[in-house]
Every structure is written in C-alpha cells, then in structure tokens.
Design a protein around this motif. Structure first.
Motif, PDB file in Angstrom:
ATOM      1  N   GLN A  28       0.772  -1.227   0.080  1.00 37.20           N
ATOM      2  CA  GLN A  28       0.181   0.014  -0.124  1.00 37.20           C
ATOM      3  C   GLN A  28       0.851   1.304  -0.056  1.00 37.20           C
ATOM      4  O   GLN A  28       0.655   2.381  -0.722  1.00 37.20           O
ATOM      5  N   VAL A  29       1.842   1.206   0.727  1.00 37.84           N
ATOM      6  CA  VAL A  29       2.616   2.483   0.899  1.00 37.84           C
ATOM      7  C   VAL A  29       3.545   2.535  -0.589  1.00 37.84           C
ATOM      8  O   VAL A  29       3.821   3.749  -0.847  1.00 37.84           O
ATOM      9  N   GLU A  30       4.186   1.596  -0.859  1.00 33.43           N
ATOM     10  CA  GLU A  30       4.912   1.582  -2.232  1.00 33.43           C
ATOM     11  C   GLU A  30       4.066   1.790  -3.564  1.00 33.43           C
ATOM     12  O   GLU A  30       4.890   1.765  -4.624  1.00 33.43           O
ATOM     13  N   ARG A  31       2.835   1.405  -3.551  1.00 34.09           N
ATOM     14  CA  ARG A  31       2.011   1.535  -4.692  1.00 34.09           C
ATOM     15  C   ARG A  31       2.208   2.509  -5.738  1.00 34.09           C
ATOM     16  O   ARG A  31       2.012   2.156  -6.919  1.00 34.09           O
ATOM     17  N   ASP A  32       2.222   3.584  -5.233  1.00 35.64           N
ATOM     18  CA  ASP A  32       2.135   4.973  -6.250  1.00 35.64           C
ATOM     19  C   ASP A  32       3.714   5.088  -6.653  1.00 35.64           C
ATOM     20  O   ASP A  32       3.950   5.994  -7.703  1.00 35.64           O
ATOM     21  N   GLY A  33       4.832   4.327  -6.373  1.00 36.63           N
ATOM     22  CA  GLY A  33       6.015   4.443  -6.670  1.00 36.63           C
ATOM     23  C   GLY A  33       6.764   5.576  -6.316  1.00 36.63           C
ATOM     24  O   GLY A  33       7.962   5.828  -6.539  1.00 36.63           O
ATOM     25  N   ALA A  34       6.420   6.457  -5.581  1.00 33.28           N
ATOM     26  CA  ALA A  34       6.784   7.591  -4.967  1.00 33.28           C
ATOM     27  C   ALA A  34       7.629   7.445  -3.760  1.00 33.28           C
ATOM     28  O   ALA A  34       7.372   6.264  -3.082  1.00 33.28           O
ATOM     29  N   PRO A  35       8.611   8.295  -3.384  1.00 29.43           N
ATOM     30  CA  PRO A  35       9.277   8.070  -2.224  1.00 29.43           C
ATOM     31  C   PRO A  35       8.367   7.915  -0.827  1.00 29.43           C
ATOM     32  O   PRO A  35       7.148   8.578  -0.994  1.00 29.43           O
ATOM     33  N   VAL A  36       8.654   7.312   0.106  1.00 31.10           N
ATOM     34  CA  VAL A  36       7.723   7.198   1.170  1.00 31.10           C
ATOM     35  C   VAL A  36       7.645   8.466   2.041  1.00 31.10           C
ATOM     36  O   VAL A  36       8.499   9.267   1.951  1.00 31.10           O
ATOM     37  N   THR A  37       6.572   8.937   2.268  1.00 35.93           N
ATOM     38  CA  THR A  37       6.048  10.031   2.817  1.00 35.93           C
ATOM     39  C   THR A  37       6.242   9.991   4.212  1.00 35.93           C
ATOM     40  O   THR A  37       6.189   8.827   4.889  1.00 35.93           O
ATOM     41  N   ALA A  38       6.253  11.305   4.793  1.00 36.92           N
ATOM     42  CA  ALA A  38       6.580  11.338   6.244  1.00 36.92           C
ATOM     43  C   ALA A  38       5.439  10.607   7.100  1.00 36.92           C
ATOM     44  O   ALA A  38       5.477   9.828   8.303  1.00 36.92           O
ATOM     45  N   ILE A  39       4.205  10.919   6.635  1.00 35.14           N
ATOM     46  CA  ILE A  39       3.015  10.165   7.250  1.00 35.14           C
ATOM     47  C   ILE A  39       2.970   8.652   7.216  1.00 35.14           C
ATOM     48  O   ILE A  39       2.270   8.097   7.965  1.00 35.14           O
ATOM     49  N   GLU A  40       3.153   8.140   5.838  1.00 34.28           N
ATOM     50  CA  GLU A  40       3.231   6.710   5.907  1.00 34.28           C
ATOM     51  C   GLU A  40       4.408   6.061   6.654  1.00 34.28           C
ATOM     52  O   GLU A  40       4.130   5.037   7.120  1.00 34.28           O
ATOM     53  N   LEU A  41       5.569   6.753   6.611  1.00 37.00           N
ATOM     54  CA  LEU A  41       6.598   6.100   7.514  1.00 37.00           C
ATOM     55  C   LEU A  41       6.188   6.277   9.064  1.00 37.00           C
ATOM     56  O   LEU A  41       6.355   5.160   9.894  1.00 37.00           O
ATOM     57  N   ALA A  42       5.663   7.360   9.702  1.00 44.24           N
ATOM     58  CA  ALA A  42       4.961   7.401  10.695  1.00 44.24           C
ATOM     59  C   ALA A  42       3.903   6.362  11.202  1.00 44.24           C
ATOM     60  O   ALA A  42       4.179   5.620  12.361  1.00 44.24           O
TER      61      ALA A  42
END
Length: 300
Positions: A91-105
């Motif tokens: 779910q976190v990696e699905r968009d292929g963009a760098p992981v955001t602060a909210i996702e890492l949190a």
C-alpha cells in the motif's frame, strides 16, 4: 449530506485540500462502528495517496485508523503476520513515489503497537529512514525521533534489544553524516543504541502468533473449561497435562549471572566494534563517546 467516496476522490484528484470537516466525514464513513473493513482500509490508503494537502487532523486519523486495522482487525489481536505486513508495504509503495512522512510514521506506530510483527517490517522501515537521511545529508530531528521509537519498539523479534541489522544501520548513518548538522539527540541515540546492542539483556519474548491465537480462542470460548482446553490443545489426559504444568518444570537460570554475561563484551562483539572503529583509521567523537559509555558500564 451522505459521504460519497467517488466524489471525494475526484475532488482530491483535482487538487482539493482535505479539511478537518472532510476528515470527520471520512471517519464517519469508514469507521462508524470502531471497525474498518478490508475495502475501507484500501479506500483510506487511496485517499492518502491522492491527497496533496491536508489539515493535521488527517494525519491523526490516518495513523490511528490504519494502526487499528493492521494491529487489531483480525485474531489474534496485537499480532501482524507476514501477509498483512506485505499488504501494508505494498500500500505504501503502490504509487512508486518516495515514502512520505505520514506513511513512515504509520509503519513505525504499528511496530510500536504490535505485540509481535515480522522482522521484515522493522527492516523495511529502517531502510526508509536511511534513504531519507541519504537524501537530506543529515540525521534530522524527525529521523532521529523515528529511529529511537523504531529500534526500541517492543514489537517483533529481539524486542527491546538492538539487533545486528539495526546496529549496522546506525553505524552506516553515523559514517555518512559524521560531519553534518545532525539532530541534537542523534549522538546520544547512537551511543545508547550501540551500547544496548553490545551489552543489554532482556528476558522478554513475545508469544508466537499461533500460541497467542490458541490462548485468545480459549479466552473467548465461554463454554470451555481449563481442563478441556488442555485436552484439546495437547490431545492427552487433561489431569496429566495440568499436573505436568505444575510439576517437572525446568529450573530457572541464575538471573544475575545471565545479566552479567550479557553486560560483558564478548570477543566476537569486541572484534565487531574494533573492525568498525579501525575501518577509516581515525577515532571520531561518536566512537569516543561509545567507548566511554561501554567502559563506564563495565566498570560498575
């Protein structure tokens, strides 16, 4: 007016900001009864991916709701299995963009809240923090705070003890950002974590997931008796099993001796530390602080 996920997603795609009122509407739609379905969890993640801007209330809701879904949505509560950890990372990696602060949190919070989680989940989060540090060229306050929460989280194998992979990651971060303007608490974290890796002792070990599931099923089964439970779990005479739990237990090891052995630096640990200190032929202030910490503990 009722909430329409399709209309809300379309608005986000057009650049709409998630307001505090929107957060309340999503909460009422996805989490009205304190439970989130698989489909609703997927939808909340999609909203987060589509959001370009959001009020702080969104971060609070997203982390709270997704933590509840991952940690407590299925028995045994408090446990995250391999499949669910893989779903979360996908779910976190699905968009292929760098992981955001909210996702890492979110991932760090899940590791904190779970009783046991796959080691791969913590390792994944550590890699994301390391990549964030590499992009910034320094260990910032946010990264330092996340590192401390993650490496000392109770969930997962080796809980409360800094493992080898974590120690290696921290050492790489130290080397890459040695002369940078790092967070004020970074050096202290480095020294405490590496000292923990070399010298700490913990007798805590979370139950395996299968055992936790059996115990949870027993607690929830009000028709069961204790002796009947033993019979089902062991497939033997329940009186014999009950007596076996009370008699013939292995003697407890000497706790003080076990702690003392853990506090001592072993030859293997000494070789590990010396190899890393000698790698560049210099002794930096982080390494000096770590050696002083170790020597001080050994002298007590």
């Amino acid at each position: 007016m009722s909430f329409s996920y399709a209309d809300f997603a379309s608005a986000l795609k057009a650049g709409a900001r998630i307001s505090a009122e929107d957060v309340l509407a999503v909460r009422r739609w996805a989490w009205p009864d304190g439970a989130i379905s698989d489909a609703e969890a997927e939808a909340v993640f999609e909203i987060n991916r589509l959001a370009r801007e959001a009020e702080p209330e969104w971060t609070d809701f997203f982390v709270e709701a997704m933590t509840e879904y991952v940690v407590n949505a299925r028995p045994p509560t408090g446990y995250v299995d391999e499949a669910l950890a893989a779903w979360l990372i996908d779910q976190v990696e699905r968009d292929g963009a760098p992981v955001t602060a909210i996702e890492l949190a979110l991932v760090v919070r899940i590791v904190e809240k779970t009783l046991n989680a796959p080691a791969a989940l913590k390792s994944w989060a550590l890699r994301q923090i390391e990549e964030s540090v590499a992009r910034d060229g320094r260990v910032g306050e946010d990264e330092a705070a996340l590192l401390r929460r993650l490496i000392f989280a109770a969930g997962g194998e080796g809980a409360l003890i800094v493992g080898a992979d974590e120690a290696e990651t921290l050492w790489r971060l130290k080397e890459s950002c040695r002369n940078a303007d790092n967070a004020s608490g970074w050096k202290t974290l480095f020294v405490q974590a590496l000292g923990n890796h070399l010298m700490a002792y913990s007798s805590y070990a979370p139950l395996e997931r299968a055992e936790a599931a059996r115990l949870e099923a027993f607690v929830d089964d009000h028709r069961s008796s204790v002796l009947g439970f033993f019979a089902r779990m062991r497939g033997a005479n329940p009186l014999t099993e009950a007596k076996g739990l009370l008699d013939g237990q292995e003697p407890e090891p000497d706790h003080d001796a076990t702690v003392a052995a853990a506090n001592a630096i072993t030859p293997q640990e000494n070789d590990w530390l010396r190899a890393r200190i000698d790698a560049d032929g210099t002794l930096d202030d982080y390494e000096e602080a770590l050696l002083a910490f170790v020597a001080g503990d050994e002298g007590r």
